[in-house]
Design an enzyme around this catalytic site. Structure first.
Site, short mmCIF file in Angstrom:
data_model
loop_
_atom_site.label_atom_id
_atom_site.label_comp_id
_atom_site.label_asym_id
_atom_site.label_seq_id
_atom_site.Cartn_x
_atom_site.Cartn_y
_atom_site.Cartn_z
N GLU A 1 4.02 10.43 -5.81
CA GLU A 1 3.37 9.34 -6.56
C GLU A 1 2.19 9.86 -6.93
O GLU A 1 1.11 10.45 -5.89
CB GLU A 1 3.37 8.16 -5.70
CG GLU A 1 2.89 7.10 -6.47
CD GLU A 1 2.73 5.83 -5.50
OE1 GLU A 1 2.49 5.91 -4.50
OE2 GLU A 1 3.10 4.74 -6.14
N GLY B 1 0.91 -1.19 -0.08
CA GLY B 1 0.11 0.04 0.03
C GLY B 1 0.92 1.26 -0.01
O GLY B 1 1.98 1.19 -0.42
N SER B 2 0.27 2.25 0.39
CA SER B 2 0.89 3.55 0.35
C SER B 2 2.25 3.68 1.31
O SER B 2 2.19 2.78 2.34
CB SER B 2 0.02 4.77 0.63
OG SER B 2 -0.54 4.54 2.16
N THR B 3 2.92 4.44 1.12
CA THR B 3 4.27 4.70 2.12
C THR B 3 3.99 5.04 3.44
O THR B 3 4.47 4.71 4.44
CB THR B 3 5.30 5.76 1.14
OG1 THR B 3 5.63 5.02 0.07
CG2 THR B 3 6.51 6.09 2.27
N GLU B 4 2.93 6.28 3.49
CA GLU B 4 2.49 6.53 4.61
C GLU B 4 1.95 5.63 5.57
O GLU B 4 2.35 5.78 6.70
CB GLU B 4 1.31 7.80 4.24
CG GLU B 4 0.82 8.55 5.41
CD GLU B 4 -0.40 9.36 4.75
OE1 GLU B 4 -0.60 9.19 3.65
OE2 GLU B 4 -1.06 9.76 5.78
N GLY C 1 2.41 2.57 5.26
CA GLY C 1 3.70 1.51 5.61
C GLY C 1 4.38 1.85 6.66
O GLY C 1 4.86 1.14 7.72
N CYS D 1 2.17 0.52 -8.84
CA CYS D 1 3.35 1.16 -7.77
C CYS D 1 4.63 1.45 -8.72
O CYS D 1 5.33 2.31 -8.32
CB CYS D 1 3.50 0.22 -6.80
SG CYS D 1 3.60 -1.32 -7.38
P1 NAD Z 1 -3.34 2.58 1.18
O1 NAD Z 1 -2.01 2.54 1.98
O2 NAD Z 1 -4.36 3.83 1.42
O3 NAD Z 1 -4.11 1.20 1.32
C1 NAD Z 1 -3.59 0.09 1.40
C2 NAD Z 1 -4.19 -0.93 2.01
O4 NAD Z 1 -4.01 -0.75 3.57
C3 NAD Z 1 -5.82 -1.11 2.09
O5 NAD Z 1 -6.27 -2.23 2.31
C4 NAD Z 1 -6.25 -0.24 3.37
O6 NAD Z 1 -7.42 -0.25 3.92
C5 NAD Z 1 -5.31 -0.66 4.40
N1 NAD Z 1 -4.91 0.49 5.20
C6 NAD Z 1 -5.25 1.76 5.17
N2 NAD Z 1 -4.92 2.27 6.55
C7 NAD Z 1 -4.42 1.29 7.20
C8 NAD Z 1 -3.86 1.37 8.66
N3 NAD Z 1 -3.62 2.49 9.30
N4 NAD Z 1 -3.38 0.12 9.25
C9 NAD Z 1 -3.53 -0.97 8.43
N5 NAD Z 1 -4.11 -1.24 7.15
C10 NAD Z 1 -4.44 0.04 6.55
O7 NAD Z 1 -2.82 2.33 -0.29
P2 NAD Z 1 -3.90 2.35 -1.44
O8 NAD Z 1 -4.29 3.78 -1.78
O9 NAD Z 1 -4.98 1.20 -1.28
O10 NAD Z 1 -2.80 1.73 -2.42
C11 NAD Z 1 -1.91 2.49 -3.27
C12 NAD Z 1 -0.66 2.53 -3.00
O11 NAD Z 1 -0.03 1.19 -2.80
C13 NAD Z 1 0.26 3.34 -3.71
O12 NAD Z 1 1.14 3.96 -2.99
C14 NAD Z 1 1.11 2.03 -4.38
O13 NAD Z 1 2.39 2.51 -4.88
C15 NAD Z 1 1.32 0.87 -3.41
N6 NAD Z 1 1.37 -0.15 -4.06
C16 NAD Z 1 2.53 -0.79 -3.90
C17 NAD Z 1 2.83 -2.10 -4.55
C18 NAD Z 1 4.38 -2.64 -4.22
O14 NAD Z 1 4.59 -3.76 -4.57
N7 NAD Z 1 5.31 -2.00 -3.89
C19 NAD Z 1 2.02 -2.70 -5.26
C20 NAD Z 1 0.60 -1.83 -5.27
C21 NAD Z 1 0.51 -1.02 -4.82
#
Ligand code: NAD
Length: 488
Positions: A398, A245-248, A250, A301
């Site tokens: 991004e 998911g997002s860096t924030e 993560g 991503c």
């Molecule tokens: P996001 O971080 O908002 O959400 C990702 C997941 O995390 C969702 O299931 C969401 O419900 C969950 N989530 C949200 N807040 C959380 C918290 N506080 N604790 C635990 N889980 C939480 O990201 P997004 O908008 O869904 O996805 C886009 C991002 O994912 C982009 O930054 C993209 O680059 C990244 N991405 C990375 C890869 C990779 O392999 N590096 C692959 C696909 C997407």
């Protein structure tokens, strides 16, 4: 269909292409009105629900459960109970289940592809030709390792960790599920997985595959919900957290887990450099640039969102790129001719619009090919920015949408310096005919994956992951098994 036009005394030539609608039927998919949580091989009623939409027209598709903290804890406890028997099973038996899942996914691929495009907005030709084959291939590949762990890691006594909590994003919903679940099960772990809130439906349909494969109850559990459910999974009694998911988010998870003893892998955002040298095969490079940024509406991503062009070929590259962009067909994700589908959600569309406005305000020049966007749903035209400075937000942040920033360089050294000038380090592309230059560049690019004369290529045997703020840990290949094992 083409309109044929007489050009003087010469033979007729196509005067422009129009495509008849070629919609994929949605009849193959049957949705329930309401979905619960898949725990212990059963459907549990959730206490709260929300509506999941189709981004192409905002039509409601189904009600989906918002799992509470207690729901998540229950799912983890069920996965914990299932762990002992699953880990004790002969590894060749575990492999059989994974092979079965791969086979069933392949058999039901059309149904899954239609649902993926319906719920996520990606063009059907991508769901059908990329997401589904790769998802099945992941299970197939890791099935092969399940009974060969001792050979994969000789003299290290590989052991499963226990329960893996897995959280995935919305851009490749089923594929990310496969990347997470296949290695975890092959290594002998059990799983609680949370799909993204906007794209839960293929994960919920996958539960049907698990039943069909007769996977023992509790080995895979799916809990739906938003970030709160994800946060509850991180807090729960799991042995490992795998997050994409997002860096924030993560970073927040990493802070939360510091000192907890739980294992963690993070696959985060990216701002990839796609670097084009003046000796490259130009038309091939333009195809690679288009695939690099407009594939899956740029919701990738590792998208090649920063294009670095060697100064001597800047004009022809930009000209060819704009010409090619004008041929991209934007529209109904379920139409087999569509190249660029719908933006996944209103929130994502708003973020794209905000960053594009920032690009214009900072002084970059925008180009969008003429295209008519549907009135309903979430849409954004393929966009390219020229005259971009390294400091602009569109070159730094991004965007996660179909928006490309073009920058230039003169020497390979300058290309490296500019490409590495980002907090991210997920992927990069190099376009040149010179093999030695490819190796020289690949050595110096701080990116987990470097493609040469191609872009956005994936294979289950090949590890994928980032440096710096793009995360740590690898998925795919033997490297992808390691985070699910402990060694004595
Ligand atoms: P996001 O971080 O908002 O959400 C990702 C997941 O995390 C969702 O299931 C969401 O419900 C969950 N989530 C949200 N807040 C959380 C918290 N506080 N604790 C635990 N889980 C939480 O990201 P997004 O908008 O869904 O996805 C886009 C991002 O994912 C982009 O930054 C993209 O680059 C990244 N991405 C990375 C890869 C990779 O392999 N590096 C692959 C696909 C997407």
């Amino acid at each position: 269909m083409t309109d044929l036009e007489k050009r003087g005394d010469r033979s007729p030539v196509p005067a422009g292409w129009t495509y008849a609608p070629a919609p994929e039927s949605t009849e193959i998919v049957s949705l329930q009105e309401r979905y619960g949580l898949y725990v212990g091989g059963e459907w549990l009623e959730g206490s709260k629900h929300y509506t999941t939409l189709s981004p192409r027209d905002e039509a409601p598709l189904a009600e989906v459960a918002q799992a509470s903290e207690a729901d998540v804890q229950n799912a983890v406890a069920v996965a914990r109970d299932a762990f002992g028997p699953w880990a004790a099973l002969a590894p060749s038996e575990r492999a059989k289940y994974l092979f079965r899942i791969a086979r069933i996914l392949a058999e039901r691929s059309r149904e899954f592809a239609v649902l993926e495009s319906l719920n996520g907005g990606k063009p059907i030709k991508e769901s059908r030709d990329v997401d589904l084959p790769l998802a099945a291939a992941h299970f197939f590949y890791y099935a092969g390792w399940a009974d060969k762990l001792e050979y994969a890691f000789p003299n290290r006594s590989p052991q499963p960790l226990g329960v893996a909590g897995q959280i995935i994003p919305w851009n490749f919903p089923l594929l990310m599920l496969a990347w997470k679940i296949a290695p975890a099960l092959a290594a002998g772990n059990t799983v609680v997985l949370k799909p993204a809130e906007t794209t839960p439906l293929t994960a919920l349909l996958f539960c049907d595959v698990l039943r069909q494969a007769e996977l023992p109850p509790g080995v895979v559990n799916i809990v739906t919900g938003d970030g709160r459910t994800g946060a509850a999974l991180v807090e729960a009694d799991v042995d490992k957290v795998a997050f994409t998911g997002s860096t924030e988010v993560g970073k927040a998870i990493q802070r939360r887990l510091a000192g907890s003893g739980k294992k963690l892998t993070l696959e985060l955002g990216g701002k990839a450099a796609n670097i084009v040298f003046d000796d490259c095969a130009l038309d091939q490079a333009v195809e690679g640039i288009v695939n690099g940024i407009y594939f899956n509406q740029g919701h990738v991503c590792c998208a090649g969102s920063r294009l670095f062009v060697q100064e001597s070929i800047y004009e022809p590259v930009v000209e060819k790129l704009k010409k090619r962009m004008a041929t991209l067909r934007v529209g109904d994700p379920l139409d087999k001719n569509t190249d660029v589908g719908a933006i996944n959600s209103r929130a994502q569309l708003e973020r794209i619009v905000e960053l594009v406005e920032a690009g214009k305000a900072e002084g970059a020049e925008i180009y969008q090919p003429p295209c008519r966007l549907p009135e309903q749903g979430y849409w954004f035209a393929p966009t390219v920015f020229t005259n971009v400075a390294q400091s602009y937000r569109i070159a730094q942040e991004e965007i996660f949408g179909p928006v490309l920033s073009v920058l230039t360089f003169r020497t390979p050294e300058e290309a490296i310096e500019k490409a590495n000038n980002t907090p991210y380090g997920l992927s990069a592309g190099i376009w040149t005919e010179k093999g030695s230059r490819i190796l020289w560049m690949a050595d110096r690019l701080r990116a987990g994956v470097v493609w040469a004369n191609t872009f956005n290529r994936f294979d289950p045997t090949s590890p994928f992951g980032g440096y710096k703020e793009s995360g740590f840990g690898r998925e795919g290949g033997l490297h992808g098994l390691e985070p699910y094992l402990s060694f004595s």
